[in-house]
Design an enzyme around this catalytic site. Structure first.
Site, PDB file in Angstrom:
ATOM      1  N   ASP A 122       0.871  -1.170   0.000  1.00 27.77           N
ATOM      2  CA  ASP A 122       0.000   0.000   0.000  1.00 27.77           C
ATOM      3  C   ASP A 122       0.914   1.228   0.000  1.00 27.77           C
ATOM      4  O   ASP A 122       1.344   1.685   1.052  1.00 27.77           O
ATOM      5  CB  ASP A 122      -0.903  -0.025   1.240  1.00 27.77           C
ATOM      6  CG  ASP A 122      -1.770   1.216   1.328  1.00 27.77           C
ATOM      7  OD1 ASP A 122      -1.886   1.941   0.319  1.00 27.77           O
ATOM      8  OD2 ASP A 122      -2.324   1.473   2.415  1.00 27.77           O
ATOM      9  N   GLU A 123       1.240   1.694  -1.192  1.00 28.19           N
ATOM     10  CA  GLU A 123       2.179   2.805  -1.357  1.00 28.19           C
ATOM     11  C   GLU A 123       3.468   2.588  -0.551  1.00 28.19           C
ATOM     12  O   GLU A 123       3.843   3.431   0.279  1.00 28.19           O
ATOM     13  CB  GLU A 123       1.504   4.129  -0.982  1.00 28.19           C
ATOM     14  CG  GLU A 123       0.232   4.350  -1.762  1.00 28.19           C
ATOM     15  CD  GLU A 123      -0.202   5.800  -1.789  1.00 28.19           C
ATOM     16  OE1 GLU A 123       0.006   6.502  -0.787  1.00 28.19           O
ATOM     17  OE2 GLU A 123      -0.712   6.227  -2.840  1.00 28.19           O
ATOM     18  N   PRO A 124       4.172   1.479  -0.806  1.00 19.50           N
ATOM     19  CA  PRO A 124       5.371   1.169  -0.012  1.00 19.50           C
ATOM     20  C   PRO A 124       6.505   2.179  -0.195  1.00 19.50           C
ATOM     21  O   PRO A 124       7.441   2.190   0.606  1.00 19.50           O
ATOM     22  CB  PRO A 124       5.789  -0.212  -0.539  1.00 19.50           C
ATOM     23  CG  PRO A 124       5.207  -0.292  -1.913  1.00 19.50           C
ATOM     24  CD  PRO A 124       3.916   0.475  -1.844  1.00 19.50           C
ATOM     25  N   PHE A 125       6.412   3.034  -1.233  1.00 19.69           N
ATOM     26  CA  PHE A 125       7.484   4.007  -1.488  1.00 19.69           C
ATOM     27  C   PHE A 125       7.264   5.343  -0.782  1.00 19.69           C
ATOM     28  O   PHE A 125       8.036   6.279  -0.988  1.00 19.69           O
ATOM     29  CB  PHE A 125       7.634   4.269  -3.000  1.00 19.69           C
ATOM     30  CG  PHE A 125       7.786   3.033  -3.828  1.00 19.69           C
ATOM     31  CD1 PHE A 125       8.709   2.057  -3.485  1.00 19.69           C
ATOM     32  CD2 PHE A 125       7.009   2.832  -4.962  1.00 19.69           C
ATOM     33  CE1 PHE A 125       8.860   0.914  -4.251  1.00 19.69           C
ATOM     34  CE2 PHE A 125       7.148   1.693  -5.739  1.00 19.69           C
ATOM     35  CZ  PHE A 125       8.073   0.725  -5.376  1.00 19.69           C
ATOM     36  N   THR A 205      -0.355   7.193  -7.495  1.00 22.96           N
ATOM     37  CA  THR A 205      -1.237   8.198  -6.912  1.00 22.96           C
ATOM     38  C   THR A 205      -0.845   9.564  -7.460  1.00 22.96           C
ATOM     39  O   THR A 205       0.344   9.894  -7.511  1.00 22.96           O
ATOM     40  CB  THR A 205      -1.086   8.210  -5.381  1.00 22.96           C
ATOM     41  OG1 THR A 205      -1.570   6.974  -4.866  1.00 22.96           O
ATOM     42  CG2 THR A 205      -1.867   9.357  -4.755  1.00 22.96           C
TER      43      THR A 205
END
Ligand SMILES: *[C@@H]1O[C@H](CO)[C@@H](O)[C@H](O)[C@H]1NC(C)=O
Ligand SMILES: *[C@@H]1O[C@H](CO)[C@@H](O)[C@H](O)[C@H]1NC(C)=O
Ligand SMILES: *[C@@H]1O[C@H](CO)[C@@H](O)[C@H](O)[C@H]1NC(C)=O
Ligand SMILES: *[C@@H]1O[C@H](CO)[C@@H](O)[C@H](O)[C@H]1NC(C)=O
Ligand SMILES: *[C@@H]1O[C@H](CO)[C@@H](O)[C@H](O)[C@H]1NC(C)=O
Ligand SMILES: *[C@@H]1O[C@H](CO)[C@@H](O)[C@H](O)[C@H]1NC(C)=O
Ligand SMILES: *[C@@H]1O[C@H](CO)[C@@H](O)[C@H](O)[C@H]1NC(C)=O
Ligand SMILES: *[C@@H]1O[C@H](CO)[C@@H](O)[C@H](O)[C@H]1NC(C)=O
Ligand SMILES: *[C@@H]1O[C@H](CO)[C@@H](O)[C@H](O)[C@H]1NC(C)=O
Ligand SMILES: *[C@@H]1O[C@H](CO)[C@@H](O)[C@H](O)[C@H]1NC(C)=O
Length: 486
Positions: A122-125, A205
């Protein structure tokens, strides 16, 4: 193939790519961080009545997947970040994850779930995570892909990674200077190599709302797609809104590492309606209209003319009163619909001029509220309210938000009520050392709503008659699934 024929063939391919570019699909993110969530079956009903055909989930919530079984909705299932480490190190863990959370739902009495993508992380960056997650992403991707291939699902399900809005940037503000954060370079190159090998899109996103909050050079009008906003120039290219500016910053970042052609899916985009300045239904409606006009015009951006995003997932379908507010109180107000499935504004995401259809037959708790008893010594009231707000949702009280006009001690009542409703109106949750009382008079005013929460299967689970009711309700749930979703 003779060279000239090849040329014609190429020409034809390019021509068809230009003139028959498929409609850019619009879907919704569906999160479940709510204290009293609208029952998943009701949400699926809401999707159906609004012709929503694509949904992105943050985790494989079993009740949600059961409710989606047999529907026509195409589903992206997310893998929570906390799973990445084990999925990186163990192929076996990936295989059982896929077995338990994917394969199991693909078929069934009602026809199964149409799983289209698995989103690894879930948006690991996200920058705030540091190196907590991103080093495990590509190992997890490889193991999940291996697990998918092993059960012959690789032609049916694509593996993707949702990239956060802050993974790419341009210090000068010029989109053409866009690049990924340097520490992500290697991972991004590996990820894009993987995605192009499997003909999968890049999920990212785009957050015009956060760009507006963080960048002084960007104006509200420019972010709301207003025609009158002053454009931003990047040499000879002209940008008329924040969305196109951010999108092309991503396009440039992808080009810089050698992947200028990969398809882009906008994995999250939205506008909150409460919990901050500029966050209300009217700004949200204006933003969404601008975004939808952009998507439906198919004109693309200066760096990608005539190639709008392949798909766009709006953040979000419903408000969630338990979302993490470390980014800001507005995080709990992304919904196009309120927590109880009522449309906040007009939105045409491709279903014509029709208005959004609200959730039907929502079951609420009783029309009762918990408020401050003004006849008591109020010297400790603020401390009690703070305590309530540490677990309940008080995001409507912050400056600029819908209930910010309520002065002390009215705001204490708001906090008490939020706590009481989240606790399913249990009598012992409206005490606060004797400072609170229950009322049947709605304390809401025109701007500020004191909500009555949704009745869930947890409500009143302690007495036997309601236990029976719960059981018969869940029987109804299954009956409903069998009959309606047939
Ligand atoms: C990911 O898993 C592989 C294989 O077990 C291991 O060699 C590697 O060190 C792991 N990555 C990280 C960042 O721990
Ligand atoms: C299924 O997914 C959930 C959420 O990621 C996870 O907690 C659970 O362990 C998974 N099942 C398996 C067998 O990995
Ligand atoms: C803001 O605009 C100024 C002047 O145009 C420019 O120098 C600066 O780099 C911009 N900053 C950002 C973050 O866009
Ligand atoms: C990232 O990759 C690009 C393109 O390969 C390169 O120009 C740049 O120097 C790299 N940056 C770092 C910090 O590795
Ligand atoms: C941007 O370019 C347009 C046309 O090329 C020009 O009219 C406008 O003044 C420029 N805007 C800025 C802020 O430089
Ligand atoms: C919504 O926000 C905009 C921008 O801050 C503001 O101009 C407008 O008055 C607000 N509308 C309402 C109804 O609060
Ligand atoms: C919310 O997010 C922040 C930043 O990612 C994190 O440090 C914090 O633990 C999270 N809070 C909860 C309750 O999950
Ligand atoms: C949903 O789509 C169908 C078929 O395209 C159409 O007949 C119907 O009117 C649409 N309903 C809504 C609410 O948009
Ligand atoms: C307020 O709280 C303090 C500390 O818990 C307590 O000693 C005091 O009696 C309380 N005052 C009232 C009026 O309840
Ligand atoms: C209530 O409002 C007062 C000022 O009127 C403020 O000091 C207090 O922090 C507010 N309490 C909450 C829970 O928002």
């Amino acid at each position: 193939m003779p060279p000239n024929l090849r040329l014609i063939f190429f020409f034809f391919i390019n021509l068809s790519a230009l003139s028959f570019s498929p409609a850019s699909a619009v879907g919704f993110n569906w999160g479940t961080a709510a204290s009293n969530p609208l029952p998943p079956v009701k949400v699926v009903d809401l999707l159906n009545s609004n012709n929503i055909t694509k949904i992105k989930l943050l985790d494989p919530n079993p009740l949600v997947l059961q409710a989606l079984s047999g529907s026509n909705v195409q589903v992206t299932i997310g893998i929570p970040n906390l799973m990445l480490k084990i999925l990186n190190s163990s192929r076996k863990a990936a295989e059982s994850w896929v077995h338990d959370n994917v394969t199991r739902y693909l078929s069934g009495a009602t026809g199964g779930v149409r799983i289209e993508y698995i989103a690894v992380g879930d948006e690991p960056f996200l920058q705030t995570y540091g190196d907590q997650y991103y080093p495990y992403v590509m190992g997890a991707v490889a193991n999940i892909q291996g697990a998918i291939a092993k059960v012959n699902l690789e032609s049916r399900i694509k593996v993707v990674v949702p990239c956060s809005y802050d993974a790419f940037l341009s210090e000068s503000g010029l989109p053409s200077k866009g690049h990924f954060r340097p520490e992500l370079n290697k991972t991004m190159i590996q990820l894009l190599t993987f995605l192009t090998t499997h003909r999968s899109p890049f999920f990212a996103t785009i957050s015009p709302y956060l760009s507006l909050r963080q960048n002084k050079n960007i104006s509200l009008d420019f972010t709301l797609f207003k025609e009158t906003a002053r454009p931003h120039n990047d040499s000879r290219r002209t940008y008329k809104n924040t969305f196109e500016l951010s999108y092309d910053t991503l396009v440039a970042a992808l080009s810089k590492i050698g992947f200028s052609m990969v398809d882009i899916v906008v994995a999250q985009i939205g506008w909150p309606t409460d919990g901050a300045w500029n966050a209300n239904s009217s700004t949200a409606e204006t933003f969404m209209k601008g975004l939808m006009d952009f998507i439906h015009s198919r004109s693309g951006t200066p760096l990608r003319p005539r190639r709008p995003p392949l798909e766009t997932y709006i953040l979000s379908i419903l408000d969630e009163d338990q979302r993490n507010i470390s980014t800001g109180p507005f995080e709990r107000h992304w919904g196009v619909f309120t927590f109880d499935g009522q449309a906040k504004y007009h939105l045409n995401f491709g279903q014509g001029t029709k208005s959004l259809v609200n959730a039907q037959n929502v079951e609420y708790l009783s029309p009762k509220w918990c408020v401050l008893n003004n006849n008591k010594d109020l010297s400790n009231a603020s401390a009690s309210a703070l305590e309530a707000c540490s677990v309940a949702d008080c995001t409507a009280l912050v400056p600029g938000a819908s209930c910010s006009d309520i002065v002390w001690p009215g705001n204490i009542s708001y906090a008490f009520n939020s706590y009481y409703q989240q606790n399913d109106q249990r009598a012992d949750s409206c005490d606060f050392g004797g400072l609170a009382l229950i009322t049947t008079v709605d304390p809401s005013n025109s701007n500020c709503r004191f909500p009555v929460q949704i009745r869930t299967s947890n409500s009143h689970s302690l007495d036997a008659s309601s236990l029976l009711k719960t059981i018969s309700l869940s029987a109804l749930f299954w009956l409903y699934q069998l009959v309606y979703l047939q």
